[in-house]
Design a protein around this motif. Structure first.
Motif, mmCIF file in Angstrom:
data_model
loop_
_atom_site.group_PDB
_atom_site.id
_atom_site.type_symbol
_atom_site.label_atom_id
_atom_site.label_comp_id
_atom_site.label_asym_id
_atom_site.label_seq_id
_atom_site.Cartn_x
_atom_site.Cartn_y
_atom_site.Cartn_z
ATOM 1 N N ALA A 24 24.017 49.042 26.866
ATOM 2 C CA ALA A 24 23.447 48.561 25.613
ATOM 3 C C ALA A 24 24.076 47.240 25.209
ATOM 4 O O ALA A 24 25.247 47.003 25.473
ATOM 5 C CB ALA A 24 23.666 49.591 24.512
ATOM 6 N N SER A 25 23.285 46.408 24.568
ATOM 7 C CA SER A 25 23.797 45.176 24.003
ATOM 8 C C SER A 25 23.618 45.225 22.493
ATOM 9 O O SER A 25 22.610 45.715 22.001
ATOM 10 C CB SER A 25 23.047 43.969 24.581
ATOM 11 N N GLY A 26 24.623 44.768 21.772
ATOM 12 C CA GLY A 26 24.525 44.695 20.325
ATOM 13 C C GLY A 26 24.404 46.042 19.633
ATOM 14 O O GLY A 26 23.704 46.151 18.624
ATOM 15 N N PHE A 27 25.085 47.064 20.134
ATOM 16 C CA PHE A 27 24.840 48.400 19.605
ATOM 17 C C PHE A 27 25.992 49.002 18.816
ATOM 18 O O PHE A 27 25.907 50.131 18.354
ATOM 19 C CB PHE A 27 24.487 49.348 20.762
ATOM 20 N N ARG A 28 27.066 48.276 18.631
ATOM 21 C CA ARG A 28 28.287 48.906 18.112
ATOM 22 C C ARG A 28 28.113 49.507 16.723
ATOM 23 O O ARG A 28 28.805 50.440 16.354
ATOM 24 C CB ARG A 28 29.431 47.900 18.110
ATOM 25 N N ARG A 29 27.181 48.987 15.942
ATOM 26 C CA ARG A 29 27.037 49.517 14.595
ATOM 27 C C ARG A 29 25.936 50.565 14.507
ATOM 28 O O ARG A 29 25.590 51.015 13.427
ATOM 29 C CB ARG A 29 26.732 48.380 13.625
ATOM 30 N N TYR A 30 25.370 50.938 15.668
ATOM 31 C CA TYR A 30 24.280 51.889 15.670
ATOM 32 C C TYR A 30 24.724 53.277 16.107
ATOM 33 O O TYR A 30 25.613 53.427 16.945
ATOM 34 C CB TYR A 30 23.191 51.431 16.637
ATOM 35 N N SER A 31 24.070 54.282 15.541
ATOM 36 C CA SER A 31 24.141 55.605 16.129
ATOM 37 C C SER A 31 23.313 55.606 17.406
ATOM 38 O O SER A 31 22.267 54.957 17.478
ATOM 39 C CB SER A 31 23.583 56.653 15.158
ATOM 40 N N MET A 32 23.794 56.342 18.405
ATOM 41 C CA MET A 32 23.108 56.387 19.690
ATOM 42 C C MET A 32 22.695 57.827 19.998
ATOM 43 O O MET A 32 23.402 58.780 19.640
ATOM 44 C CB MET A 32 24.019 55.868 20.806
ATOM 45 N N SER A 33 21.567 57.943 20.662
ATOM 46 C CA SER A 33 21.049 59.274 20.974
ATOM 47 C C SER A 33 20.430 59.285 22.366
ATOM 48 O O SER A 33 20.051 58.234 22.891
ATOM 49 C CB SER A 33 19.967 59.677 19.958
ATOM 50 N N TRP A 34 20.340 60.474 22.900
ATOM 51 C CA TRP A 34 19.540 60.727 24.093
ATOM 52 C C TRP A 34 18.398 61.653 23.693
ATOM 53 O O TRP A 34 18.619 62.676 23.040
ATOM 54 C CB TRP A 34 20.383 61.381 25.187
ATOM 55 N N TYR A 35 17.204 61.279 24.107
ATOM 56 C CA TYR A 35 16.018 62.098 23.930
ATOM 57 C C TYR A 35 15.467 62.422 25.310
ATOM 58 O O TYR A 35 15.783 61.760 26.298
ATOM 59 C CB TYR A 35 14.952 61.347 23.126
ATOM 60 N N ARG A 36 14.603 63.415 25.350
ATOM 61 C CA ARG A 36 13.920 63.716 26.609
ATOM 62 C C ARG A 36 12.494 64.159 26.331
ATOM 63 O O ARG A 36 12.185 64.651 25.245
ATOM 64 C CB ARG A 36 14.647 64.802 27.403
ATOM 65 N N GLN A 37 11.655 63.935 27.330
ATOM 66 C CA GLN A 37 10.252 64.334 27.218
ATOM 67 C C GLN A 37 9.772 64.821 28.572
ATOM 68 O O GLN A 37 9.920 64.127 29.577
ATOM 69 C CB GLN A 37 9.396 63.171 26.731
ATOM 70 N N SER A 38 9.189 66.001 28.577
ATOM 71 C CA SER A 38 8.600 66.560 29.787
ATOM 72 C C SER A 38 7.093 66.630 29.604
ATOM 73 O O SER A 38 6.602 66.587 28.473
ATOM 74 C CB SER A 38 9.200 67.937 30.093
ATOM 75 N N PRO A 39 6.326 66.721 30.701
ATOM 76 C CA PRO A 39 4.868 66.689 30.601
ATOM 77 C C PRO A 39 4.325 67.749 29.651
ATOM 78 O O PRO A 39 4.709 68.918 29.720
ATOM 79 C CB PRO A 39 4.429 66.958 32.041
ATOM 80 N N GLY A 40 3.451 67.323 28.763
ATOM 81 C CA GLY A 40 2.821 68.239 27.833
ATOM 82 C C GLY A 40 3.647 68.609 26.625
ATOM 83 O O GLY A 40 3.202 69.401 25.794
ATOM 84 N N LYS A 41 4.826 68.042 26.525
ATOM 85 C CA LYS A 41 5.706 68.358 25.396
ATOM 86 C C LYS A 41 6.046 67.103 24.607
ATOM 87 O O LYS A 41 5.975 65.991 25.123
ATOM 88 C CB LYS A 41 6.994 69.026 25.896
#
Length: 117
Positions: A24-41
């Motif tokens: 990431a660039s320029g992210f130090r003041r941001y909250s970070m997350s991981w999301y996921r998506q599977s087919p049909g969801k």
């Protein structure tokens, strides 16, 4: 402006491990997350971490198996995934935003994780 690039996805057997990385660039003041998506969801939140890294949050389905972390000096966010299950198969996205636990405006392109024997 925040730019996010994920890596580390792949094919793994059930019970195995993978570590996803998000550059990431320029992210130090941001909250970070991981999301996921599977087919049909719908896309779902997997894990989130506060800007300084002191607070984390996980989906019930991954608690005790996944760990989110960040290295602000290296501009990196990680998702360590252990004891993977077939239902973890999805495209995983890195996300940056100003509100912890909610999706922000910035997304990576995604990385495919497939758990299969």
């Amino acid at each position: 402006q925040v730019q996010l690039v994920e890596s580390g996805g792949g094919l793994v057997q059930p019970g195995g491990s993978l570590r996803l990385s998000c550059a990431a660039s320029g992210f130090r003041r941001y909250s970070m997350s991981w999301y996921r998506q599977s087919p049909g969801k719908e896309r779902e939140l997997v894990a989130a971490i506060s800007p300084a890294g002191g607070t984390t949050n996980y989906a019930d389905s991954v608690k005790g198996r996944f760990t989110i972390s960040r290295d602000n000096a290296k501009n990196m966010v990680y998702l360590q995934m252990n004891r993977l299950k077939p239902e973890d198969t999805a495209i995983y996205y890195c996300n940056a935003g100003t509100s912890f636990g909610s999706s922000g405006d910035y997304w990576g392109q995604g990385t495919q994780v497939t758990v299969s024997s």
